[in-house]
Design an enzyme around this catalytic site. Structure first.
Site, PDB file in Angstrom:
ATOM      1  N   HIS A 128       4.912  -7.167  -0.152  1.00  0.00           N
ATOM      2  CA  HIS A 128       4.442  -8.646  -1.275  1.00  0.00           C
ATOM      3  C   HIS A 128       5.449  -9.260  -2.628  1.00  0.00           C
ATOM      4  O   HIS A 128       5.486  -8.719  -2.760  1.00  0.00           O
ATOM      5  CB  HIS A 128       3.349  -8.891  -1.350  1.00  0.00           C
ATOM      6  CG  HIS A 128       2.279  -8.986  -0.102  1.00  0.00           C
ATOM      7  ND1 HIS A 128       1.953 -10.159   0.728  1.00  0.00           N
ATOM      8  CD2 HIS A 128       2.251  -7.456   0.666  1.00  0.00           C
ATOM      9  CE1 HIS A 128       1.480  -9.931   1.285  1.00  0.00           C
ATOM     10  NE2 HIS A 128       1.586  -8.407   1.958  1.00  0.00           N
TER      11      HIS A 128
ATOM     12  N   SER B 134       8.240   3.355   4.901  1.00  0.00           N
ATOM     13  CA  SER B 134       9.213   4.174   4.169  1.00  0.00           C
ATOM     14  C   SER B 134       9.306   3.676   3.148  1.00  0.00           C
ATOM     15  O   SER B 134       7.776   4.225   2.414  1.00  0.00           O
ATOM     16  CB  SER B 134      10.009   2.567   5.035  1.00  0.00           C
ATOM     17  OG  SER B 134      11.618   3.315   4.326  1.00  0.00           O
TER      18      SER B 134
ATOM     19  N   ASP C  18       0.959  -1.651  -0.003  1.00  0.00           N
ATOM     20  CA  ASP C  18      -0.181   0.193   0.038  1.00  0.00           C
ATOM     21  C   ASP C  18       0.920   1.516  -0.131  1.00  0.00           C
ATOM     22  O   ASP C  18       1.257   1.455   0.803  1.00  0.00           O
ATOM     23  CB  ASP C  18      -0.988  -0.199   1.216  1.00  0.00           C
ATOM     24  CG  ASP C  18      -1.548  -1.114   0.862  1.00  0.00           C
ATOM     25  OD1 ASP C  18      -2.013  -2.160   0.358  1.00  0.00           O
ATOM     26  OD2 ASP C  18      -3.245  -1.044   2.370  1.00  0.00           O
TER      27      ASP C  18
END
EC number: 4.1.1.65
Length: 267
Positions: free
Chosen positions: A132, A236, A78
């Site tokens: 991911h 980050s 995200d």
């Protein structure tokens, strides 16, 4: 400055990991959720998190659906996509007007090919902090680079030259479904020194080391698209370098892990 920012990140990590009495922790969690406007609809309720770290590293309650077709590349996290383009003479942008050399970021001796397309994913403090696999991968190496832990928000990116290259980071060297080399770089930031990788618990970040460490995998570690590679302890940046792929118009777009963002060209 390097020692100070890294020390602050270690101290913050210790405090964020502390488990306060439940009624206090619930109030702390509620304040954090309110300040950063976090949407918990896909996650456990805030009273279930026993520390701020647990809230930062929250997992999805249900798996997100995504396109399983092998030729589709998905968003690994995200994030807000702050820059994306083909490399120009080994140069990539951390932000407009602030170039850096891609081979330095990933730890190669020679410049990277202009066939590489790069995408910067900025994870803010409100975002889901896991990352991911964007496609089926074979991980060949993980390269840990000690460095600074400067903020990676836009003001800091405009102010600090070579910020990504100077910050602590882990670069995964992998092959994609077509056998082309791919780099997946997790960049540390202030309060985000610790980065976790599920496929190798030996990778230790923000550990006071001052040298590069290489973790080699023979045979390579095979991961499927969508597999959880690891997580930051706060927001980050992920930088993805990928070849032979057509991407959508992504710049300044907010994406969610699992969204289709590109398609591999047929061999």
């Amino acid at each position: 400055m390097v020692a100070l920012s890294n020390a602050l990140s270690r101290v913050f990590g210790s405090v964020a990991g502390y488990k306060f009495p439940s009624f206090i922790q619930k109030s702390i969690n509620a304040l954090y959720v309110k300040i950063f406007k976090i949407d918990l609809s896909e996650f456990e309720p805030l009273e279930n998190y026993k520390s701020l770290n647990a809230l930062f590293m929250r997992s999805l309650k249900k798996e997100r659906p995504f396109d399983k077709a092998p030729n589709i590349c998905i968003a690994p996290c995200d994030a807000l996509i702050t820059e994306c383009a083909f490399l120009d003479n080994d140069s990539a942008l951390q932000i407009k007007g602030m170039p850096y050399k891609a081979h330095e970021l990933v730890g190669e001796i020679n410049p990277l090919s202009p066939s590489f397309f790069y995408v910067n994913f900025y994870l803010s403090p409100k975002d889901y902090h896991h990352y991911h696999a964007p496609c089926d991968l074979e991980i060949l190496e993980a390269r840990y680079f000690a460095g600074k832990l400067l903020p990676v928000n836009k003001p800091s990116l405009h102010k600090n030259k070579n910020l990504f290259v100077g910050n602590e980071r882990v670069a995964l060297v992998a092959k994609d479904i077509q056998g082309n080399k791919l780099y997946f770089v997790a960049v540390g930031a202030l309060n985000v020194g610790k980065m976790r990788f599920n496929f190798d618990k030996n990778i230790q970040t923000n550990a006071k080391a001052r040298f590069m460490q290489t973790y080699s995998y023979n045979p390579p570690i095979k991961v499927k698209k969508g597999d959880n590679l690891g997580n930051f302890e706060m927001g980050s940046t992920i930088v993805l370098f990928i070849q032979n792929t057509a991407f959508k118009d992504l710049k300044e777009k907010s994406v969610k892990f699992g969204e289709s963002i590109g398609e591999f060209h047929a061999n």
